[in-house]
Design a protein around this motif. Structure first.
Motif, mmCIF file in Angstrom:
data_model
loop_
_atom_site.group_PDB
_atom_site.id
_atom_site.type_symbol
_atom_site.label_atom_id
_atom_site.label_comp_id
_atom_site.label_asym_id
_atom_site.label_seq_id
_atom_site.Cartn_x
_atom_site.Cartn_y
_atom_site.Cartn_z
ATOM 1 N N LYS A 24 0.839 -1.204 0.000
ATOM 2 C CA LYS A 24 0.000 0.000 0.000
ATOM 3 C C LYS A 24 0.873 1.253 0.000
ATOM 4 C CE LYS A 24 -3.754 2.281 2.449
ATOM 5 N NZ LYS A 24 -4.679 2.232 3.575
ATOM 6 N N LEU A 26 3.755 1.585 -1.159
ATOM 7 C CA LEU A 26 4.391 1.683 -2.474
ATOM 8 C C LEU A 26 3.362 1.783 -3.594
ATOM 9 C CD1 LEU A 26 7.111 -0.968 -1.684
ATOM 10 C CD2 LEU A 26 7.499 1.480 -1.993
ATOM 11 N N GLN A 27 2.109 2.005 -3.213
ATOM 12 C CA GLN A 27 1.000 2.252 -4.135
ATOM 13 C C GLN A 27 0.785 1.102 -5.126
ATOM 14 O OE1 GLN A 27 1.977 6.095 -5.759
ATOM 15 N NE2 GLN A 27 1.473 7.128 -3.846
ATOM 16 N N TYR A 28 1.062 -0.111 -4.693
ATOM 17 C CA TYR A 28 0.822 -1.310 -5.506
ATOM 18 C C TYR A 28 1.478 -1.220 -6.881
ATOM 19 C CZ TYR A 28 -2.445 -2.451 -1.814
ATOM 20 O OH TYR A 28 -2.994 -2.734 -0.597
ATOM 21 N N GLN A 29 2.598 -0.514 -6.950
ATOM 22 C CA GLN A 29 3.321 -0.361 -8.213
ATOM 23 C C GLN A 29 4.084 -1.652 -8.533
ATOM 24 O OE1 GLN A 29 3.265 2.299 -10.414
ATOM 25 N NE2 GLN A 29 1.560 2.856 -9.067
ATOM 26 N N PRO A 30 3.935 -2.190 -9.731
ATOM 27 C CA PRO A 30 4.662 -3.405 -10.095
ATOM 28 C C PRO A 30 6.177 -3.264 -9.964
ATOM 29 C CG PRO A 30 2.939 -2.964 -11.687
ATOM 30 C CD PRO A 30 3.018 -1.760 -10.777
ATOM 31 N N ASP A 31 6.706 -2.053 -10.166
ATOM 32 C CA ASP A 31 8.159 -1.881 -10.061
ATOM 33 C C ASP A 31 8.643 -1.885 -8.614
ATOM 34 O OD1 ASP A 31 7.195 0.609 -9.366
ATOM 35 O OD2 ASP A 31 8.426 1.726 -10.785
ATOM 36 N N ALA A 32 7.738 -2.045 -7.661
ATOM 37 C CA ALA A 32 8.106 -2.156 -6.243
ATOM 38 C C ALA A 32 8.300 -3.617 -5.837
ATOM 39 C CB ALA A 32 7.039 -1.510 -5.376
ATOM 40 N N LEU A 59 0.010 -7.011 -6.865
ATOM 41 C CA LEU A 59 0.734 -6.088 -7.750
ATOM 42 C C LEU A 59 0.314 -6.252 -9.208
ATOM 43 C CD1 LEU A 59 4.367 -6.221 -6.267
ATOM 44 C CD2 LEU A 59 2.516 -4.602 -5.758
ATOM 45 N N LYS A 60 -0.643 -7.158 -9.439
ATOM 46 C CA LYS A 60 -1.147 -7.412 -10.795
ATOM 47 C C LYS A 60 -0.012 -7.816 -11.747
ATOM 48 C CE LYS A 60 -5.255 -4.501 -10.366
ATOM 49 N NZ LYS A 60 -5.290 -4.452 -8.944
#
Length: 170
Positions: A24, A26-32, A59-60
């Motif tokens: 959360k 890291l805003q659910y960013q895939p690059d995280a 993270l989809k």
């Protein structure tokens, strides 16, 4: 074949909340992904199938990508590690200078193959593609402490000292 996370078991796990908080933040960013995997491993001690599937879904990302990242980097493990760890560098410089013989000697001494933890849970014996210190080749880490250049007998002796094993051979 995709593994569905066992949300019933995970949802009551306070450790999962820490991982979810990290995603959360890291805003659910895939690059995280790598940072999230670090959080998950620190929290659980290893990256089990359910947590990898949960991270992928959150993270989809395809599970294959999450699994690929988790297996590519030597800092991640898919099985519980032991109380102590011994990681032998098997990068080119280390391998050319005898890392293979060091791994064999440690496997015989510990009674486990590289990538496994001893039955008593005291030691994880692993290998890494490169530990980034080729000037000390061949090298290994014992509980994150770099040891090198190493020999098979020297690696066994250092590991026995770490584990508190007494050598009766004088």
């Amino acid at each position: 074949m995709s593994v569905q996370p066992d949300v019933a078991n995970l949802s009551e796990d306070l450790r999962l909340k820490l991982v979810d908080q990290a995603m959360k933040r890291l805003q659910y960013q895939p690059d995280a992904l790598i940072e999230v995997l670090h959080t998950a491993q620190e929290t659980y001690g290893y990256l089990g199938r359910e947590i990898l599937a949960h991270v992928a879904a959150s993270l989809k990302l395809p599970e294959s990508q999450v699994f690929g990242v988790a297996t590519f980097y030597h800092v991640f493990t898919l099985r519980p590690r032991g109380e102590h760890s011994c990681i032998v560098c098997t990068g080119t410089a280390c391998y050319v200078k005898g890392a293979g013989e060091i791994v064999k000697a440690l496997e015989v001494n510990c009674g486990v193959r590289a990538g496994q933890t001893t039955e008593d849970g005291k030691l994880f014996l692993g290998t890494a593609r490169c530990l980034g210190n080729c000037s000390l080749a061949p090298l290994l880490t014992l509980d994150e402490r770099v040891c090198g250049p190493a020999t098979p007998a020297g690696a066994v002796a250092k590991l026995e000292k770490l584990m508190g094993v007494q050598n009766d051979q004088g």
